[in-house]
Scaffold this active site. Structure first.
Site, PDB file in Angstrom:
ATOM      1  CB  ALA A  15      -5.941  75.014  57.038  1.00 24.29           C
ATOM      2  CB  THR A  16      -7.037  72.616  52.443  1.00 28.56           C
ATOM      3  OG1 THR A  16      -7.996  72.216  53.526  1.00 28.56           O
ATOM      4  CG2 THR A  16      -6.802  71.495  51.194  1.00 28.56           C
TER       5      THR A  16
ATOM      6  CD  GLU B 294      -2.716  71.212  56.745  1.00 33.00           C
ATOM      7  OE1 GLU B 294      -2.814  69.749  56.615  1.00 33.00           O
ATOM      8  OE2 GLU B 294      -3.392  71.710  57.279  1.00 33.00           O
TER       9      GLU B 294
ATOM     10  CG  HIS C 241       2.718  67.796  50.423  1.00 29.93           C
ATOM     11  ND1 HIS C 241       2.996  66.506  51.000  1.00 29.93           N
ATOM     12  CD2 HIS C 241       1.481  68.069  50.989  1.00 29.93           C
ATOM     13  CE1 HIS C 241       2.219  66.251  51.839  1.00 29.93           C
ATOM     14  NE2 HIS C 241       1.206  67.066  51.915  1.00 29.93           N
TER      15      HIS C 241
ATOM     16  CG  PHE D 238     -17.047  77.089  61.968  1.00 31.03           C
ATOM     17  CD1 PHE D 238     -17.764  75.902  62.076  1.00 31.03           C
ATOM     18  CD2 PHE D 238     -17.811  78.155  61.744  1.00 31.03           C
ATOM     19  CE1 PHE D 238     -19.192  75.732  61.605  1.00 31.03           C
ATOM     20  CE2 PHE D 238     -19.020  78.137  61.504  1.00 31.03           C
ATOM     21  CZ  PHE D 238     -19.732  76.872  61.417  1.00 31.03           C
TER      22      PHE D 238
ATOM     23  CE  LYS E 185      -4.611  67.789  52.856  1.00 32.31           C
ATOM     24  NZ  LYS E 185      -5.290  68.036  51.813  1.00 32.31           N
TER      25      LYS E 185
ATOM     26  N   GLY F 121     -13.472  75.921  55.836  1.00 30.53           N
ATOM     27  CA  GLY F 121     -13.855  75.622  54.783  1.00 30.53           C
ATOM     28  C   GLY F 121     -14.602  74.126  55.341  1.00 30.53           C
ATOM     29  CG  LEU F 122     -12.471  70.591  55.319  1.00 31.21           C
ATOM     30  CD1 LEU F 122     -11.431  69.483  55.430  1.00 31.21           C
ATOM     31  CD2 LEU F 122     -13.182  70.151  54.182  1.00 31.21           C
TER      32      LEU F 122
END
Ligand code: NAD
Length: 329
Positions: A188-189, A192, A196, A13, A122, A15-16
């Site tokens: 988390a976005t 993640e 990269h 629960f 992703k 952002g997305l």
């Protein structure tokens, strides 16, 4: 279930997850009945109200504190699976570590739960882990749709459609622009994405404290520039028979301090037609559409597809490039 609302659960629960709850307020075919975060869950078969859930999450740190329907728990997902009557879950969870989503899928399988799961995963290697669960998902009566966000997701599906004009595909190039006013709304976005960058990996990014992330973003002026990312669009297009994964590239720019997109998100599909002409189709998202709109909208479209497949006893793993999303009214 035919004329009844689809009972939806949202796991995660942040952002997305919160955006997903808001989107469902506009939908009459789906009803949000269950939500879980790291410290608790809330379940009401008659529906949960985001106008109460979201302030509870922000003020108290967990929807487990939701009056009447909230339960605090350190095993919120498994507790909710056993308590809730839910047709399909959107997994808006961090995939940190990179094995987390596959572990959640195994949790669903071993609980004996039957229904639809949709994720916005992703990484290619994360989708590969789910592919190994194909038989177990199938035998367990679970219809699992993976890679159903924006990229992978909306843009991968657009590439699969665009490819049809060509007899030979040369290249699929995805370039995304994301603008968010505040990185903490999508922790988390952003972690993640940092994973990269050169010099980072998933474990290193997961281990960073919020202060370390902030210090890092200070160095880059809040901008993350990503190239040649390990993104599952490649394996999804390969599985759909469109091209080899080496022909797919994904990169983009994320501005963590400005809700305006730094560039227009697009996918370009280059190929040769049967007449020998080389050409490129481009599908560009509207700049006003947010990451949340472009991830959660498709996720629910695919969830509706998943419900239909499940009703036809089609279980197992599907990707966003293999089936069309339905539109949720
Ligand atoms: P976030 O950090 O804002 O929120 C994560 C939520 O998950 C929090 O509510 C947290 O409490 C909850 N959570 C964490 N561990 C949990 C556990 N063990 N049990 C239950 N709940 C738990 O996350 P976000 O920024 O909304 O991102 C969610 C995911 O969506 C990320 O993996 C991100 O990469 C992915 N994503 C995909 C796309 C796409 O286009 N495919 C785009 C953006 C984000």
């Amino acid at each position: 279930m035919n004329n009844q609302k689809i009972r939806v659960g949202v796991l995660g629960f942040g952002g997305l997850g919160q955006a997903a709850a808001r989107i469902l307020q506009h939908k009459s075919e789906m009803c949000l009945v269950a939500v879980a975060d790291q410290k608790g869950y809330a379940y009401n078969p008659k529906g949960l109200n985001p106008d109460v859930l979201i302030p509870t999450y922000h003020q108290q740190g967990s929807i487990g504190y939701l009056p009447e329907y909230g339960v605090s728990s350190n095993n919120s997902i498994s507790d909710l699976i056993s308590q809730g009557q839910v047709d399909g879950y959107f997994l808006a969870l961090p995939n940190l570590p990179n094995t987390f989503m596959a572990d959640v899928a195994r949790q669903f399988i071993s609980s004996g739960w039957r229904g639809v799961l949709v994720d916005a995963l992703k990484r290619t290697s994360a989708v590969e882990q789910l592919l190994q669960l194909q038989t177990e998902l199938s035998q367990g009566g679970i219809t699992y749709l993976t890679g159903c966000g924006a990229t992978p997701g909306l843009l991968t599906a657009a590439a699969a459609i665009a490819a049809q004009s060509f007899t030979e595909i040369h290249q699929v190039k995805i370039t995304f622009g994301v603008g968010i006013a505040n990185w903490e709304a999508y922790r988390a976005t952003i972690r993640e994405d940092i994973a990269h960058l050169p010099g980072f990996d998933v474990d290193k990014a997961k281990a960073m404290t919020d202060e370390e992330v902030e210090a890092f973003l200070d160095q880059t002026n809040g901008i993350l520039t990503l190239e040649n990312m390990e993104h599952a669009d490649d394996i999804m297009l390969e599985l759909a028979g469109i091209c080899d994964r080496s022909q797919v590239s994904v990169g983009g720019v994320v501005d963590t301090r400005n809700s305006k997109k730094p560039l227009s998100t697009n996918v370009q599909i280059t190929g040769r037609t049967f007449e020998g002409k080389i050409s490129t189709h481009t599908f560009t998202l509207g700049d006003e559409t947010s990451m949340a709109a472009n991830v959660c909208g498709p996720a629910f479209g695919y969830l509706k597809t998943g419900i239909k497949l499940h009703q036809q006893n089609l279980h197992g793993l599907f990707t966003a490039a293999e089936v069309m999303p339905l539109f949720v009214r």
